[in-house]
Design a protein around this motif. Structure first.
Motif, PDB file in Angstrom:
ATOM      1  N   ALA A  54       0.838  -1.204   0.000  1.00  0.00           N
ATOM      2  CA  ALA A  54       0.000   0.000   0.000  1.00  0.00           C
ATOM      3  C   ALA A  54       0.869   1.248   0.000  1.00  0.00           C
ATOM      4  O   ALA A  54       0.574   2.222  -0.710  1.00  0.00           O
ATOM      5  N   GLY A  55       1.955   1.228   0.758  1.00  0.00           N
ATOM      6  CA  GLY A  55       2.862   2.379   0.795  1.00  0.00           C
ATOM      7  C   GLY A  55       3.521   2.637  -0.549  1.00  0.00           C
ATOM      8  O   GLY A  55       3.657   3.794  -0.969  1.00  0.00           O
ATOM      9  N   VAL A  56       3.928   1.574  -1.237  1.00  0.00           N
ATOM     10  CA  VAL A  56       4.534   1.748  -2.563  1.00  0.00           C
ATOM     11  C   VAL A  56       3.505   2.288  -3.548  1.00  0.00           C
ATOM     12  O   VAL A  56       3.798   3.173  -4.356  1.00  0.00           O
ATOM     13  N   ALA A  57       2.276   1.791  -3.474  1.00  0.00           N
ATOM     14  CA  ALA A  57       1.229   2.264  -4.386  1.00  0.00           C
ATOM     15  C   ALA A  57       0.923   3.742  -4.154  1.00  0.00           C
ATOM     16  O   ALA A  57       0.912   4.540  -5.096  1.00  0.00           O
ATOM     17  N   VAL A  58       0.714   4.101  -2.909  1.00  0.00           N
ATOM     18  CA  VAL A  58       0.383   5.500  -2.597  1.00  0.00           C
ATOM     19  C   VAL A  58       1.576   6.414  -2.886  1.00  0.00           C
ATOM     20  O   VAL A  58       1.430   7.482  -3.479  1.00  0.00           O
ATOM     21  N   GLY A  59       2.766   5.970  -2.496  1.00  0.00           N
ATOM     22  CA  GLY A  59       3.961   6.784  -2.706  1.00  0.00           C
ATOM     23  C   GLY A  59       4.268   7.018  -4.169  1.00  0.00           C
ATOM     24  O   GLY A  59       4.586   8.143  -4.587  1.00  0.00           O
ATOM     25  N   SER A  60       4.171   5.964  -4.980  1.00  0.00           N
ATOM     26  CA  SER A  60       4.473   6.131  -6.398  1.00  0.00           C
ATOM     27  C   SER A  60       3.421   6.997  -7.088  1.00  0.00           C
ATOM     28  O   SER A  60       3.754   7.815  -7.960  1.00  0.00           O
ATOM     29  N   LEU A  61       2.163   6.861  -6.702  1.00  0.00           N
ATOM     30  CA  LEU A  61       1.120   7.711  -7.291  1.00  0.00           C
ATOM     31  C   LEU A  61       1.292   9.164  -6.862  1.00  0.00           C
ATOM     32  O   LEU A  61       1.141  10.081  -7.685  1.00  0.00           O
ATOM     33  N   ALA A  62       1.644   9.397  -5.605  1.00  0.00           N
ATOM     34  CA  ALA A  62       1.861  10.766  -5.133  1.00  0.00           C
ATOM     35  C   ALA A  62       3.069  11.396  -5.832  1.00  0.00           C
ATOM     36  O   ALA A  62       3.019  12.575  -6.222  1.00  0.00           O
ATOM     37  N   LEU A  63       4.134  10.630  -6.007  1.00  0.00           N
ATOM     38  CA  LEU A  63       5.306  11.163  -6.706  1.00  0.00           C
ATOM     39  C   LEU A  63       5.004  11.441  -8.175  1.00  0.00           C
ATOM     40  O   LEU A  63       5.503  12.422  -8.742  1.00  0.00           O
ATOM     41  N   ALA A  64       4.195  10.590  -8.807  1.00  0.00           N
ATOM     42  CA  ALA A  64       3.811  10.833 -10.198  1.00  0.00           C
ATOM     43  C   ALA A  64       2.974  12.104 -10.311  1.00  0.00           C
ATOM     44  O   ALA A  64       3.161  12.907 -11.237  1.00  0.00           O
ATOM     45  N   ALA A  65       2.058  12.316  -9.366  1.00  0.00           N
ATOM     46  CA  ALA A  65       1.248  13.537  -9.374  1.00  0.00           C
ATOM     47  C   ALA A  65       2.125  14.772  -9.141  1.00  0.00           C
ATOM     48  O   ALA A  65       1.942  15.800  -9.811  1.00  0.00           O
ATOM     49  N   ALA A  66       3.080  14.671  -8.207  1.00  0.00           N
ATOM     50  CA  ALA A  66       3.986  15.792  -7.966  1.00  0.00           C
ATOM     51  C   ALA A  66       4.845  16.074  -9.200  1.00  0.00           C
ATOM     52  O   ALA A  66       5.085  17.239  -9.547  1.00  0.00           O
ATOM     53  N   GLY A  67       5.277  15.010  -9.883  1.00  0.00           N
ATOM     54  CA  GLY A  67       6.048  15.190 -11.112  1.00  0.00           C
ATOM     55  C   GLY A  67       5.219  15.853 -12.203  1.00  0.00           C
ATOM     56  O   GLY A  67       5.733  16.685 -12.963  1.00  0.00           O
ATOM     57  N   ALA A  68       3.940  15.504 -12.285  1.00  0.00           N
ATOM     58  CA  ALA A  68       3.068  16.139 -13.280  1.00  0.00           C
ATOM     59  C   ALA A  68       2.876  17.613 -12.981  1.00  0.00           C
ATOM     60  O   ALA A  68       2.835  18.450 -13.899  1.00  0.00           O
ATOM     61  N   VAL A  69       2.794  17.977 -11.703  1.00  0.00           N
ATOM     62  CA  VAL A  69       2.672  19.393 -11.323  1.00  0.00           C
ATOM     63  C   VAL A  69       3.939  20.154 -11.717  1.00  0.00           C
ATOM     64  O   VAL A  69       3.879  21.258 -12.260  1.00  0.00           O
ATOM     65  N   VAL A  70       5.103  19.540 -11.466  1.00  0.00           N
ATOM     66  CA  VAL A  70       6.366  20.187 -11.836  1.00  0.00           C
ATOM     67  C   VAL A  70       6.446  20.366 -13.349  1.00  0.00           C
ATOM     68  O   VAL A  70       6.866  21.425 -13.842  1.00  0.00           O
ATOM     69  N   LEU A  71       6.034  19.363 -14.105  1.00  0.00           N
ATOM     70  CA  LEU A  71       6.036  19.485 -15.561  1.00  0.00           C
ATOM     71  C   LEU A  71       5.046  20.549 -16.030  1.00  0.00           C
ATOM     72  O   LEU A  71       5.301  21.246 -17.024  1.00  0.00           O
ATOM     73  N   ILE A 132      13.657  11.266 -18.308  1.00  0.00           N
ATOM     74  CA  ILE A 132      12.644  12.145 -18.888  1.00  0.00           C
ATOM     75  C   ILE A 132      11.243  11.579 -18.651  1.00  0.00           C
ATOM     76  O   ILE A 132      10.312  12.311 -18.330  1.00  0.00           O
ATOM     77  N   GLY A 133      11.092  10.261 -18.781  1.00  0.00           N
ATOM     78  CA  GLY A 133       9.783   9.639 -18.618  1.00  0.00           C
ATOM     79  C   GLY A 133       9.560   9.071 -17.233  1.00  0.00           C
ATOM     80  O   GLY A 133       8.945   8.017 -17.083  1.00  0.00           O
ATOM     81  N   PHE A 134      10.051   9.764 -16.210  1.00  0.00           N
ATOM     82  CA  PHE A 134       9.947   9.259 -14.833  1.00  0.00           C
ATOM     83  C   PHE A 134       8.511   9.051 -14.398  1.00  0.00           C
ATOM     84  O   PHE A 134       8.232   8.184 -13.579  1.00  0.00           O
ATOM     85  N   ILE A 135       7.586   9.798 -14.942  1.00  0.00           N
ATOM     86  CA  ILE A 135       6.180   9.646 -14.558  1.00  0.00           C
ATOM     87  C   ILE A 135       5.671   8.271 -14.997  1.00  0.00           C
ATOM     88  O   ILE A 135       4.956   7.589 -14.255  1.00  0.00           O
ATOM     89  N   GLY A 136       6.060   7.830 -16.177  1.00  0.00           N
ATOM     90  CA  GLY A 136       5.657   6.507 -16.651  1.00  0.00           C
ATOM     91  C   GLY A 136       6.214   5.396 -15.774  1.00  0.00           C
ATOM     92  O   GLY A 136       5.532   4.410 -15.485  1.00  0.00           O
ATOM     93  N   SER A 137       7.455   5.561 -15.345  1.00  0.00           N
ATOM     94  CA  SER A 137       8.064   4.560 -14.476  1.00  0.00           C
ATOM     95  C   SER A 137       7.345   4.505 -13.127  1.00  0.00           C
ATOM     96  O   SER A 137       7.094   3.427 -12.594  1.00  0.00           O
ATOM     97  N   LEU A 138       6.997   5.655 -12.581  1.00  0.00           N
ATOM     98  CA  LEU A 138       6.272   5.695 -11.311  1.00  0.00           C
ATOM     99  C   LEU A 138       4.868   5.096 -11.449  1.00  0.00           C
ATOM    100  O   LEU A 138       4.384   4.413 -10.544  1.00  0.00           O
ATOM    101  N   LEU A 139       4.236   5.338 -12.582  1.00  0.00           N
ATOM    102  CA  LEU A 139       2.914   4.758 -12.798  1.00  0.00           C
ATOM    103  C   LEU A 139       2.990   3.242 -12.964  1.00  0.00           C
ATOM    104  O   LEU A 139       2.066   2.518 -12.558  1.00  0.00           O
ATOM    105  N   ALA A 140       4.089   2.741 -13.530  1.00  0.00           N
ATOM    106  CA  ALA A 140       4.266   1.291 -13.622  1.00  0.00           C
ATOM    107  C   ALA A 140       4.404   0.692 -12.219  1.00  0.00           C
ATOM    108  O   ALA A 140       3.833  -0.368 -11.938  1.00  0.00           O
TER     109      ALA A 140
END
Length: 192
Positions: A54-71, A132-140
């Protein structure tokens, strides 16, 4: 540390519940390979395995969302600079393609190991793509952690195969082969 608490040679002591001594038949054969964020808790799904997933799922989704905000902030910077629609489309397409490729490469890493000859070249050429595609990796990571620990199926298959090889070798080496009697001893024939 006493002798019971020292890790076996060649295995670093990672600490925590996943590195404790195992009991039963698994203690004398191949050891499971630890997975990032999970250690060896994936073997028996113990030591907080569900919470880690659960922590990996929530953490990776939160980091992907933060990365999308930065982009998004970076894209707004391009709009402020008035570089034109062509550059904006190029940047969005570049990040989308790199994210899709990074997702696929990360997902493939959970399913199978790359070949040894292709591993070195692919890793060095794909580092910038993964960056460059870190969001895709986090979503995986997010998608895979909904089902299992990322890479668990691959590690479990390799571990089961190693245990099977170990058991076969162990069963064929039991006893002293020199002390065994031949199965069909030849009896000397009676000569008349």
């Amino acid at each position: 540390m006493s002798d019971e608490q020292t890790p076996p040679p060649g295995r670093p002591d990672a600490g925590g519940p996943e590195s404790g001594p195992e009991s039963g038949p698994e203690s004398d054969g191949p050891q499971p390979e630890p997975i990032r964020f999970f250690g060896t808790t994936w073997v028996h799904h113990d030591g907080g395995y569900p919470l880690r997933r659960a922590g990996v799922a929530v953490g990776s989704l939160a980091l992907a969302a933060a990365g999308a905000v930065v982009l998004r902030f970076a894209f707004q910077g391009l709009e402020i600079a008035a570089v034109g629609p062509f550059v904006g489309i190029l940047v969005v397409a570049g990040f989308a393609i790199c994210s899709a490729l990074a997702f696929r490469r990360t997902w493939d890493g959970f399913v199978r190991r790359p070949g040894s000859s292709a591993a070195g070249a692919a890793d060095s050429s794909g580092q910038s793509l993964m960056l460059i595609g870190f969001i895709g990796s986090l979503l995986a990571y997010f998608c895979r952690s909904l089902v299992e620990a990322p890479g668990e199926r691959l590690h479990r298959a390799e571990y089961a195969e190693a245990r099977e090889r170990h058991e076969r070798r162990r069963s064929t080496r039991t006893g002293n082969p020199a002390a065994r009697k031949p199965k069909n001893p030849r009896r000397p024939r009676n000569r008349r």
